[in-house]
Design a protein around this motif. Sequence first.
Motif, PDB file in Angstrom:
ATOM      1  N   TYR A   9     -12.608   4.353  11.973  1.00  0.00           N
ATOM      2  CA  TYR A   9     -11.636   4.811  10.970  1.00  0.00           C
ATOM      3  C   TYR A   9     -10.375   3.938  10.923  1.00  0.00           C
ATOM      4  N   VAL A  10     -10.358   2.926  11.738  1.00  0.00           N
ATOM      5  CA  VAL A  10      -9.153   2.068  11.797  1.00  0.00           C
ATOM      6  C   VAL A  10      -9.092   1.200  10.543  1.00  0.00           C
ATOM      7  N   THR A  11      -7.958   1.274   9.841  1.00  0.00           N
ATOM      8  CA  THR A  11      -7.732   0.419   8.650  1.00  0.00           C
ATOM      9  C   THR A  11      -6.352  -0.227   8.784  1.00  0.00           C
ATOM     10  N   ASP A  12      -6.018  -1.073   7.796  1.00  0.00           N
ATOM     11  CA  ASP A  12      -4.696  -1.745   7.806  1.00  0.00           C
ATOM     12  C   ASP A  12      -3.548  -0.765   7.612  1.00  0.00           C
ATOM     13  N   ASP A  13      -3.878   0.433   7.096  1.00  0.00           N
ATOM     14  CA  ASP A  13      -2.806   1.413   6.874  1.00  0.00           C
ATOM     15  C   ASP A  13      -2.403   2.122   8.153  1.00  0.00           C
ATOM     16  N   LEU A  14      -3.166   1.912   9.198  1.00  0.00           N
ATOM     17  CA  LEU A  14      -2.805   2.499  10.497  1.00  0.00           C
ATOM     18  C   LEU A  14      -1.898   1.488  11.210  1.00  0.00           C
ATOM     19  N   ILE A  15      -0.613   1.848  11.360  1.00  0.00           N
ATOM     20  CA  ILE A  15       0.324   0.864  11.922  1.00  0.00           C
ATOM     21  C   ILE A  15       1.092   1.493  13.093  1.00  0.00           C
ATOM     22  N   PRO A  16       1.565   0.662  14.046  1.00  0.00           N
ATOM     23  CA  PRO A  16       2.331   1.208  15.175  1.00  0.00           C
ATOM     24  C   PRO A  16       3.543   1.985  14.682  1.00  0.00           C
ATOM     25  N   VAL A  17       3.886   3.040  15.409  1.00  0.00           N
ATOM     26  CA  VAL A  17       4.966   3.919  14.961  1.00  0.00           C
ATOM     27  C   VAL A  17       6.300   3.177  14.851  1.00  0.00           C
ATOM     28  N   THR A  18       6.542   2.178  15.724  1.00  0.00           N
ATOM     29  CA  THR A  18       7.809   1.435  15.645  1.00  0.00           C
ATOM     30  C   THR A  18       7.859   0.607  14.361  1.00  0.00           C
ATOM     31  N   ASP A  19       6.676   0.055  13.953  1.00  0.00           N
ATOM     32  CA  ASP A  19       6.637  -0.694  12.685  1.00  0.00           C
ATOM     33  C   ASP A  19       6.857   0.267  11.518  1.00  0.00           C
ATOM     34  N   TYR A  20       6.250   1.440  11.643  1.00  0.00           N
ATOM     35  CA  TYR A  20       6.375   2.438  10.574  1.00  0.00           C
ATOM     36  C   TYR A  20       7.848   2.814  10.351  1.00  0.00           C
ATOM     37  N   LEU A  21       8.569   3.018  11.481  1.00  0.00           N
ATOM     38  CA  LEU A  21       9.970   3.451  11.368  1.00  0.00           C
ATOM     39  C   LEU A  21      10.879   2.340  10.852  1.00  0.00           C
ATOM     40  N   SER A  22      10.419   1.092  10.958  1.00  0.00           N
ATOM     41  CA  SER A  22      11.263   0.000  10.455  1.00  0.00           C
ATOM     42  C   SER A  22      11.086  -0.210   8.955  1.00  0.00           C
ATOM     43  N   LEU A  23      10.081   0.480   8.364  1.00  0.00           N
ATOM     44  CA  LEU A  23       9.866   0.346   6.911  1.00  0.00           C
ATOM     45  C   LEU A  23      10.822   1.247   6.137  1.00  0.00           C
ATOM     46  N   ARG A  24      11.100   0.825   4.877  1.00  0.00           N
ATOM     47  CA  ARG A  24      11.896   1.700   4.023  1.00  0.00           C
ATOM     48  C   ARG A  24      10.998   2.846   3.547  1.00  0.00           C
ATOM     49  N   ALA A  25      11.635   3.921   3.100  1.00  0.00           N
ATOM     50  CA  ALA A  25      10.876   5.130   2.756  1.00  0.00           C
ATOM     51  C   ALA A  25       9.754   4.831   1.764  1.00  0.00           C
ATOM     52  N   GLY A  26      10.051   4.038   0.757  1.00  0.00           N
ATOM     53  CA  GLY A  26       9.046   3.732  -0.277  1.00  0.00           C
ATOM     54  C   GLY A  26       7.848   2.984   0.283  1.00  0.00           C
ATOM     55  N   ASP A  27       8.100   2.146   1.272  1.00  0.00           N
ATOM     56  CA  ASP A  27       7.009   1.327   1.828  1.00  0.00           C
ATOM     57  C   ASP A  27       6.146   2.110   2.812  1.00  0.00           C
ATOM     58  N   ARG A  28       6.615   3.294   3.195  1.00  0.00           N
ATOM     59  CA  ARG A  28       5.844   4.075   4.175  1.00  0.00           C
ATOM     60  C   ARG A  28       4.680   4.851   3.530  1.00  0.00           C
ATOM     61  N   ILE A  29       4.730   4.933   2.208  1.00  0.00           N
ATOM     62  CA  ILE A  29       3.700   5.732   1.526  1.00  0.00           C
ATOM     63  C   ILE A  29       2.304   5.150   1.803  1.00  0.00           C
ATOM     64  N   GLY A  30       1.392   5.998   2.234  1.00  0.00           N
ATOM     65  CA  GLY A  30       0.008   5.585   2.502  1.00  0.00           C
ATOM     66  C   GLY A  30      -0.208   5.059   3.910  1.00  0.00           C
ATOM     67  N   LYS A  31       0.875   4.887   4.684  1.00  0.00           N
ATOM     68  CA  LYS A  31       0.741   4.369   6.038  1.00  0.00           C
ATOM     69  C   LYS A  31       0.657   5.533   7.024  1.00  0.00           C
TER      70      LYS A  31
END
Length: 280
Positions: A26-48
């Motif tokens: 089930y691993v895809t590119d949308d699965l990202i480390p939580v620290t990377d996720y938190l560094s994204l802006r709100a709009g870029d987090r959609i689907g991750k």
Amino acid sequence: MPMSPVDYAALFPRLLRHFQVVPETYVTDDLIPVTDYLSLRAGDRIGKVPYIWMILPDRRMVRAAVTMTLTRACEERLGFWHVIQEYAGIHNFHADQVREQLTRSFEEKLEQTRKELEATHAETTAAAVEKAGRAAMEDLARVLLDMDPVWVSDLDIRSSARVGTTRDRSTPAAAPEPQTEPAKATPEATKAAPKPSLVQDAWIDSALCTSCNECINLNKRMFRYNDQKQAVITDVQAGTFAELVRAAEACPVSIIHPGAPHNPDEPGPAALIEKASARN
Ligand code: SF4
């Protein structure tokens, strides 16, 4: 690997409900480390989907997706951490501005100092070059002025021999007659012809002086030591030509050259001149 409050939360069994192991299929590119996720802006987090790495009891390392509740709690604590950092001056707007201002002023001061040093260096170099050039010219002039008149006389004798005349070296040479009108020269005219001035100044080859005091003791007003404690002639008029010749004879390294008598009325110049010529 970066650590976050989510990794810390994974240590508490009561919080394990906020994690879900993701099978490899089930691993895809949308699965990202939580620290990377938190560094994204709100709009870029959609689907991750944020995840952390976990080790299961059977020692397998797997990705575990994190719930939004725990992710937001983690983000909140990161915010607290940034506030503490700002209080300490890290990532602080005001502290950054002051640091930038200080750096700029220091660099300006450094540049100013560098320019001043360069100007001083150029000035000093130019002065040293000019001084060395002047000293070289003075040395050259002194060498030319101090040329041995005996050598000059020898040249004169040789030139006289070539035209068939001879003369005694102890007497000054008569002025050469004009070659254009040799027939008109009379004994009276020869007598009236001006004699060349070969008066030689007394001098000391100071660089070879051994500072033995002989000349200084003879006449302290005529001789003195320079800054290198090597003898020089201060005033040739401060003594007699006889004293000058005596000093030349006493000098153990024969570097005093008496030159010609400065006072023609001094008694016994012929004998002195003879003695002096041996030292010139
Ligand atoms: S006598 Fe000669 S060596 Fe001695 S101090 Fe005078 S110049 Fe120098």
